[in-house]
Scaffold this active site. Sequence first.
Site, PDB file in Angstrom:
ATOM      1  N   GLU A  40      20.739 -37.253 -28.884  1.00 26.64           N
ATOM      2  CA  GLU A  40      21.671 -37.768 -27.869  1.00 26.64           C
ATOM      3  C   GLU A  40      20.998 -38.924 -27.137  1.00 26.64           C
ATOM      4  O   GLU A  40      19.919 -38.755 -26.575  1.00 26.64           O
ATOM      5  CB  GLU A  40      22.016 -36.630 -26.902  1.00 26.64           C
ATOM      6  CG  GLU A  40      22.577 -37.055 -25.574  1.00 26.64           C
ATOM      7  CD  GLU A  40      22.558 -35.940 -24.544  1.00 26.64           C
ATOM      8  OE1 GLU A  40      22.798 -36.234 -23.357  1.00 26.64           O
ATOM      9  OE2 GLU A  40      22.287 -34.775 -24.909  1.00 26.64           O
ATOM     10  N   LYS A 133      28.624 -27.462 -21.903  1.00 21.08           N
ATOM     11  CA  LYS A 133      27.199 -27.472 -21.570  1.00 21.08           C
ATOM     12  C   LYS A 133      26.974 -26.868 -20.191  1.00 21.08           C
ATOM     13  O   LYS A 133      27.513 -27.367 -19.197  1.00 21.08           O
ATOM     14  CB  LYS A 133      26.691 -28.923 -21.607  1.00 21.08           C
ATOM     15  CG  LYS A 133      25.252 -29.108 -21.189  1.00 21.08           C
ATOM     16  CD  LYS A 133      24.835 -30.568 -21.288  1.00 21.08           C
ATOM     17  CE  LYS A 133      25.280 -31.378 -20.099  1.00 21.08           C
ATOM     18  NZ  LYS A 133      24.706 -32.748 -20.103  1.00 21.08           N
TER      19      LYS A 133
END
Length: 212
Positions: A40, A133
Site C-alpha cells: 500500500e 480496517k
Amino acid sequence: MTLLETILQEKIIVIIRGLSSEDAVQAVQAVYDGGIRLAEITFDQQKPAQETAGIIRKLQQRFAGRMHIGAGTVMTMQQLYSAYEAGAEFIISPNADTDIIRETKKLGMVSMPGAFTATEVAACQEAGADIVKIFPADSVGPDYLKALRGPLHHILLSAVGGVTPENIRSFLDAGACCVGIGGNVIDKRAVANGDFGTIKHLAEAYRAQISQ
C-alpha cells in the site's frame, strides 16, 4: 483468484509511507523477496496527489504480475481518481467515508476503509466495503477485534497499527482476516542507510508467523 481472495490468502499488506520513488521500488523489491505480495502506497495530505500516483504507477509497471499495489490514506476524491488512473488495485483509508467507498466500488477496486466502532464498521459494510480496517488496532488489542467479531462476524475485519511478529497471530486468531504493517517492516533507518536486506528479513519474520 480474485484480488480479495488473494488478500485473504496472503494476509499481510505492507504500508509504504513517505519514501522517494527510488526507495519505494527497492523497499517493494525487499518485501517481495521476503515473501510478501501486497503493498500500500500512502498519500500525504500535504503533498500533491500526483506525486503519490506517480510512485504507484512506477511500482505497477515494475512489479506487474508479482506484486499487488494499492493506495493508502485515500481521503479525497482527487486522491481516489489519481490512484485509479495510476493503476492502484485497492483503496485503503484511515476513516469511514461512505462516498469514497461507493466510488471505489464503482471503479472496480477493492475497498478497505478504516473504522473503530461497531457503528462505523456496519456503515462501511453497508456502503460496499470489502474489508473494514480496525485502526488503530494496537490501542485496544486483539480482544477488542474479537468482541467486534461477535455481532459483526459477517464483516471481514483487518487489524492495522502496532502489529508485530509477536502479536500478529493473536490478531489473526481474534478474527482479523489480514493485517497492515508499516514501520515495523519498512524501517526508516534501514531505508536511510540503504539497508534493504534488513527490510527483507523483517518481511520474512512476519511471513514465518503466517506460515505456522
